[in-house]
Write a protein that holds these residues in place. Sequence first.
Motif, mmCIF file in Angstrom:
data_model
loop_
_atom_site.group_PDB
_atom_site.id
_atom_site.type_symbol
_atom_site.label_atom_id
_atom_site.label_comp_id
_atom_site.label_asym_id
_atom_site.label_seq_id
_atom_site.Cartn_x
_atom_site.Cartn_y
_atom_site.Cartn_z
ATOM 1 N N GLY A 173 91.160 96.205 117.969
ATOM 2 C CA GLY A 173 90.993 97.595 116.918
ATOM 3 C C GLY A 173 92.348 98.352 117.018
ATOM 4 N N ASN B 23 87.308 103.343 111.675
ATOM 5 C CA ASN B 23 86.994 103.766 110.414
ATOM 6 C C ASN B 23 85.922 104.427 110.211
ATOM 7 N N LYS C 131 96.376 95.270 114.973
ATOM 8 C CA LYS C 131 97.365 93.992 114.917
ATOM 9 C C LYS C 131 97.249 93.443 113.417
ATOM 10 N N SER C 132 95.749 93.074 112.986
ATOM 11 C CA SER C 132 95.706 92.791 111.754
ATOM 12 C C SER C 132 96.328 93.432 110.540
ATOM 13 N N ARG C 133 96.140 94.821 110.687
ATOM 14 C CA ARG C 133 96.668 95.816 109.915
ATOM 15 C C ARG C 133 98.295 95.582 109.771
#
Length: 179
Positions: free
Chosen positions: A8, A179, A11-13
């Motif tokens: 959360g 989010n 990292k993916s972002r």
Amino acid sequence: MCVPGPGGTGKSRLIDAISCYFVETQRKEKLRKLGPTAVSASLIGGHMIHSFLAYLRSTKHQKKTVKPDSSTAEKDWKYVEYLIIDEIFIVGLRLLARLNELLTLGKRAPPEVPFGGINIILFDDYIQYMPVLDKPLYANLERRSSTCLPTEADVQYGVGHSLVLQINTAIKLTQPNEN
Ligand SMILES: Nc1ncnc2c1ncn2[C@@H]1O[C@H](COP(=O)(O)OP(=O)(O)OP(=O)(O)O)[C@@H](O)[C@H]1O
């Protein structure tokens, strides 16, 4: 370089943002994204590490590793200058060493140049699950008795360990995003 951070923290972002940057700057072919599992690879829009290692694989009937096909490796890695590897906790020392072998071959680089000169960015924390049939990247290698010849696995562990020790930058993500 490595980018650790708990779930959360973005990292993916960040991987998405880096990918967009390479597309925007028309250098898409210079970036490759790999994951150790099919799920991790598909989540970042990349490939599985093992899909590139196929021709380095040895079989039960072939005791020695198959001689790598350098022309395929060169074609595969010709344009790549940056490599993102996600879910690094599943990647062990031997797998890292084999990837290094492949990239050295693909880039026709001298063996002392890590990953054939490709810039590596490792994402995720090292310490989560243990890699299967491998040693984790943080493993301390035990010294073997000098009378005992090292096995192929020992050599690969040693190579993987020395690659980990060459990581020169770490950017830790700490702020969870909601989010
Ligand atoms: N810079 C940012 N600004 C706004 N929202 C963000 C930012 N970074 C991440 N988020 C949001 O936070 C959530 C978690 O981000 P992300 O999935 O990238 O984390 P992660 O570290 O990859 O998590 P995991 O390891 O669990 O997959 C997502 O909903 C994402 O859209």
